[in-house]
Design an enzyme around this catalytic site. Sequence first.
Site, PDB file in Angstrom:
ATOM      1  N   ARG A 127       0.862  -1.199   0.170  1.00 25.03           N
ATOM      2  CA  ARG A 127       0.067  -0.016  -0.046  1.00 25.03           C
ATOM      3  C   ARG A 127       0.836   1.137  -0.065  1.00 25.03           C
ATOM      4  O   ARG A 127       1.579   1.493   0.932  1.00 25.03           O
ATOM      5  CB  ARG A 127      -1.046  -0.086   1.282  1.00 25.03           C
ATOM      6  CG  ARG A 127      -2.045   0.902   1.021  1.00 25.03           C
ATOM      7  CD  ARG A 127      -2.987   1.107   2.131  1.00 25.03           C
ATOM      8  NE  ARG A 127      -2.328   1.799   3.168  1.00 25.03           N
ATOM      9  CZ  ARG A 127      -2.258   1.538   4.428  1.00 25.03           C
ATOM     10  NH1 ARG A 127      -3.117   0.627   5.016  1.00 25.03           N
ATOM     11  NH2 ARG A 127      -1.495   2.050   5.377  1.00 25.03           N
ATOM     12  N   GLU A 143       4.683   7.296   2.705  1.00 27.81           N
ATOM     13  CA  GLU A 143       5.476   5.996   2.934  1.00 27.81           C
ATOM     14  C   GLU A 143       4.954   4.870   1.882  1.00 27.81           C
ATOM     15  O   GLU A 143       3.920   4.988   1.336  1.00 27.81           O
ATOM     16  CB  GLU A 143       5.412   5.533   4.031  1.00 27.81           C
ATOM     17  CG  GLU A 143       4.124   5.012   4.658  1.00 27.81           C
ATOM     18  CD  GLU A 143       4.210   4.021   6.069  1.00 27.81           C
ATOM     19  OE1 GLU A 143       5.233   3.506   5.902  1.00 27.81           O
ATOM     20  OE2 GLU A 143       3.007   3.787   6.413  1.00 27.81           O
ATOM     21  N   ASN A 145       4.422   0.750   1.917  1.00 25.65           N
ATOM     22  CA  ASN A 145       4.029  -0.358   3.137  1.00 25.65           C
ATOM     23  C   ASN A 145       4.415  -1.600   2.300  1.00 25.65           C
ATOM     24  O   ASN A 145       3.519  -1.904   1.379  1.00 25.65           O
ATOM     25  CB  ASN A 145       2.837  -0.247   3.799  1.00 25.65           C
ATOM     26  CG  ASN A 145       2.893   0.956   4.525  1.00 25.65           C
ATOM     27  OD1 ASN A 145       3.380   1.131   5.823  1.00 25.65           O
ATOM     28  ND2 ASN A 145       2.021   1.938   4.284  1.00 25.65           N
ATOM     29  N   SER A 150      -3.222  -2.716   6.230  1.00 26.28           N
ATOM     30  CA  SER A 150      -4.573  -3.027   6.795  1.00 26.28           C
ATOM     31  C   SER A 150      -5.631  -2.384   6.305  1.00 26.28           C
ATOM     32  O   SER A 150      -5.220  -1.275   5.160  1.00 26.28           O
ATOM     33  CB  SER A 150      -4.614  -3.027   8.284  1.00 26.28           C
ATOM     34  OG  SER A 150      -4.021  -1.729   8.648  1.00 26.28           O
ATOM     35  N   LYS A 318      11.934   2.677   5.769  1.00 24.54           N
ATOM     36  CA  LYS A 318      11.770   4.225   5.645  1.00 24.54           C
ATOM     37  C   LYS A 318      13.209   4.559   4.896  1.00 24.54           C
ATOM     38  O   LYS A 318      13.396   5.560   4.007  1.00 24.54           O
ATOM     39  CB  LYS A 318      11.664   4.953   6.645  1.00 24.54           C
ATOM     40  CG  LYS A 318      10.478   4.580   7.456  1.00 24.54           C
ATOM     41  CD  LYS A 318       9.160   5.019   6.905  1.00 24.54           C
ATOM     42  CE  LYS A 318       8.138   5.014   7.819  1.00 24.54           C
ATOM     43  NZ  LYS A 318       7.358   3.566   8.113  1.00 24.54           N
ATOM     44  N   LYS A 375      12.057   9.892  11.012  1.00 30.12           N
ATOM     45  CA  LYS A 375      11.453   8.420  11.281  1.00 30.12           C
ATOM     46  C   LYS A 375      12.410   7.550  11.516  1.00 30.12           C
ATOM     47  O   LYS A 375      13.341   7.501  10.631  1.00 30.12           O
ATOM     48  CB  LYS A 375      10.682   8.284   9.817  1.00 30.12           C
ATOM     49  CG  LYS A 375       9.598   9.240   9.419  1.00 30.12           C
ATOM     50  CD  LYS A 375       8.763   8.740   8.201  1.00 30.12           C
ATOM     51  CE  LYS A 375       7.694   9.695   7.843  1.00 30.12           C
ATOM     52  NZ  LYS A 375       7.047   9.183   6.759  1.00 30.12           N
ATOM     53  N   GLU A 379       7.209   0.362  11.562  1.00 32.17           N
ATOM     54  CA  GLU A 379       5.868   0.446  11.223  1.00 32.17           C
ATOM     55  C   GLU A 379       4.813   0.366  12.134  1.00 32.17           C
ATOM     56  O   GLU A 379       4.907   0.113  13.311  1.00 32.17           O
ATOM     57  CB  GLU A 379       5.615  -0.830  10.369  1.00 32.17           C
ATOM     58  CG  GLU A 379       6.484  -0.869   8.922  1.00 32.17           C
ATOM     59  CD  GLU A 379       6.637   0.114   8.046  1.00 32.17           C
ATOM     60  OE1 GLU A 379       5.488   0.649   7.913  1.00 32.17           O
ATOM     61  OE2 GLU A 379       7.554   0.609   7.728  1.00 32.17           O
ATOM     62  N   GLY A 380       3.581   1.069  11.648  1.00 33.53           N
ATOM     63  CA  GLY A 380       2.283   0.639  12.600  1.00 33.53           C
ATOM     64  C   GLY A 380       2.049   1.927  13.221  1.00 33.53           C
ATOM     65  O   GLY A 380       1.217   1.689  14.039  1.00 33.53           O
ATOM     66  N   ARG A 459      -7.920   7.192   4.977  1.00 29.65           N
ATOM     67  CA  ARG A 459      -8.285   7.536   6.381  1.00 29.65           C
ATOM     68  C   ARG A 459      -8.100   8.750   6.586  1.00 29.65           C
ATOM     69  O   ARG A 459      -7.416   9.893   5.993  1.00 29.65           O
ATOM     70  CB  ARG A 459      -6.812   6.818   7.017  1.00 29.65           C
ATOM     71  CG  ARG A 459      -6.957   5.435   6.984  1.00 29.65           C
ATOM     72  CD  ARG A 459      -5.804   4.623   7.490  1.00 29.65           C
ATOM     73  NE  ARG A 459      -4.756   5.076   6.659  1.00 29.65           N
ATOM     74  CZ  ARG A 459      -3.391   4.919   7.098  1.00 29.65           C
ATOM     75  NH1 ARG A 459      -2.979   4.494   8.247  1.00 29.65           N
ATOM     76  NH2 ARG A 459      -2.629   5.190   6.078  1.00 29.65           N
TER      77      ARG A 459
HETATM   78  P1  ADP Z   1       4.047   4.210   9.868  1.00 26.26           P
HETATM   79  O1  ADP Z   1       5.085   3.385   8.972  1.00 26.26           O
HETATM   80  O2  ADP Z   1       4.244   4.276  11.513  1.00 26.26           O
HETATM   81  O3  ADP Z   1       2.544   4.380   9.311  1.00 26.26           O
HETATM   82  P2  ADP Z   1       4.218   6.852   8.395  1.00 26.26           P
HETATM   83  O4  ADP Z   1       5.430   7.246   7.685  1.00 26.26           O
HETATM   84  O5  ADP Z   1       3.090   6.349   7.535  1.00 26.26           O
HETATM   85  O6  ADP Z   1       4.679   5.772   9.576  1.00 26.26           O
HETATM   86  O7  ADP Z   1       3.812   7.898   9.590  1.00 26.26           O
HETATM   87  C1  ADP Z   1       2.766   8.164  10.124  1.00 26.26           C
HETATM   88  C2  ADP Z   1       1.771   9.140   9.989  1.00 26.26           C
HETATM   89  O8  ADP Z   1       2.655  10.337  10.305  1.00 26.26           O
HETATM   90  C3  ADP Z   1       1.392   9.344   8.682  1.00 26.26           C
HETATM   91  O9  ADP Z   1       0.044   8.760   8.495  1.00 26.26           O
HETATM   92  C4  ADP Z   1       1.084  10.747   8.616  1.00 26.26           C
HETATM   93  O10 ADP Z   1      -0.306  11.175   9.247  1.00 26.26           O
HETATM   94  C5  ADP Z   1       2.134  11.596   9.308  1.00 26.26           C
HETATM   95  N1  ADP Z   1       3.135  11.532   8.588  1.00 26.26           N
HETATM   96  C6  ADP Z   1       4.349  10.793   8.054  1.00 26.26           C
HETATM   97  N2  ADP Z   1       5.110  11.559   7.203  1.00 26.26           N
HETATM   98  C7  ADP Z   1       4.498  12.609   6.953  1.00 26.26           C
HETATM   99  C8  ADP Z   1       4.948  13.933   6.110  1.00 26.26           C
HETATM  100  N3  ADP Z   1       6.079  13.890   5.487  1.00 26.26           N
HETATM  101  N4  ADP Z   1       3.989  15.065   6.256  1.00 26.26           N
HETATM  102  C9  ADP Z   1       3.292  14.982   6.824  1.00 26.26           C
HETATM  103  N5  ADP Z   1       2.588  13.958   7.688  1.00 26.26           N
HETATM  104  C10 ADP Z   1       3.411  12.868   7.707  1.00 26.26           C
HETATM  105 MG    MG Z   2       4.233   1.894   7.390  1.00 28.71          MG
HETATM  106 MG    MG Z   3       1.808   4.803   7.554  1.00 27.70          MG
END
Ligand code: ADP
Ligand code: MG
Ligand code: MG
Length: 483
Positions: A127, A143, A145, A150, A318, A375, A379-380, A459
Amino acid sequence: MTNTIPTLPEWSAEEVEQRLLPELLQWSLANGGTIYPPGFNINQAEALTMTLFPTPLPRKALEKAVRVQTTYNELYARIAQDKNGWLSEVTEQLANFDANFTGRLWKLYLEAQAIGISQKIGLGVFRSDYLLDADSGDLKQVEFNTVSVSFAGLSTKVGAVHNFLNESGKYSRNGGRFYESEVPISESAFLLPRALASAADKYNSLTGSRDTIVAFIVQRGERNVVDQRILEYNLFERQGVKSVRLMLHEVHERTRLDPITKRLYLTSTGQEIAVVYFRTCYSPQDFASEQDWKNRLSLELSYAIKAPNLLTQLSGTKKVQQLLSEEAVLAKFLPADRRSDIGATFVNLYPLDDSPLGKEGKRLALEMPERYVLKPQREGGGNNIYKEDIPAFLGTIPEEEWNGYVLMELINPKLNENVLVRGQELFQEPLISELGIYGTILFSDEEIYSNDYAGWLLRSKLPSSNEGGVAAGFGCVDSMVLY
Ligand code: ADP
Ligand code: MG
Ligand code: MG
């Protein structure tokens, strides 16, 4: 022609509560738009936290994200094939900074490789997540995945309830449609099972086996069971494939790995497991004991097709995402004419090492942290460090370890007015929406057998929360009205 952005129906707070809320909640209870609450017992699922209305999304943005998905699938498959050893090299480096998890998965892969990996075919169930940048109006990738993605099941439910409320006239005052434009329903609940079934088919064609099953490997105490069950039921009803749910710590007791053929069987019934589908093993907490690590290894060694295998999981760090934002790296995996579309979805990402780009990253992290998110390789949800917290956080770890993190430019998303419904609580506020596009790809170390788009997820979260974890209660599942 300019497309006008659909607005919300005008209902008073009282009307929302008395008329619309029961419609939304009871459709969800009747049709399985549900999740277990914290500390649940098995008979206690409740309506998923979701928006009351679909969120307006430009049709062009969705189409673009859908169009690039198969390129993204192929990109990550090529990385996971590891032909030139690029992923191995990157992961080995990373293992030094994150010994507990990335390092552990890497060691497990090396162990499997030393013993001999019998199944060269893997299934990617991916995803790619995006935010719509407010300034440019373009989708920017948050990101990618590659493990345990999910909400493919529940996304379809939320689209279906919004679609129903619109088509059946519940949103309007005159019994007609409220939204004239399309309120689509994601096909993810059907397309993910289709990919699992086609992996089982591939397995059967190689072994000559019949009536093989899929093993869903799941977490202890999982709250999002219904999302997984929807996939299980569609897998059976639409594809005729049976499945079993196993927890990681049960694998050695409930399955048998044939030492010669490496085929995997469910001990109690003798059924042969063609596909191992992971909805766990994406965080260190998923491994509670050494036995759990052994069990993950024995699944990797089995001839069953893994969704994902270890290399495919490791392609989704990441760190890999950061490296791909460097043109020269991307060029290793995709020809020029296929790089531009996906390159347009990147924002700036930086390592925090001693390279020129890494030095720039360190400077930005310390001098203008308000524009960035830091970051780790996790994950999660709930793992990132935001804005002003970044310098203080970096101060707590030795500089040599900063390279275990990536620095990412914050995307500034457009807000959309909506109502977030959590049980009987309503939050009427502008929300931030994150679009996810599912993709599936069946591939070996040499070949790609199939590569498909597999539905979408929207979401939404309150802007006051940095992260939008649905299970954590900060966010919810949404759907879309296209314009
Ligand atoms: P995970 O793998 O834990 O889901 P993410 O990279 O998706 O990690 O980060 C979690 C959340 O943080 C995202 O769903 C988003 O809401 C916020 N986020 C992450 N990166 C960004 C970004 N570059 N700009 C704005 N919000 C971000
Ligand atoms: Mg993720
Ligand atoms: Mg995420």
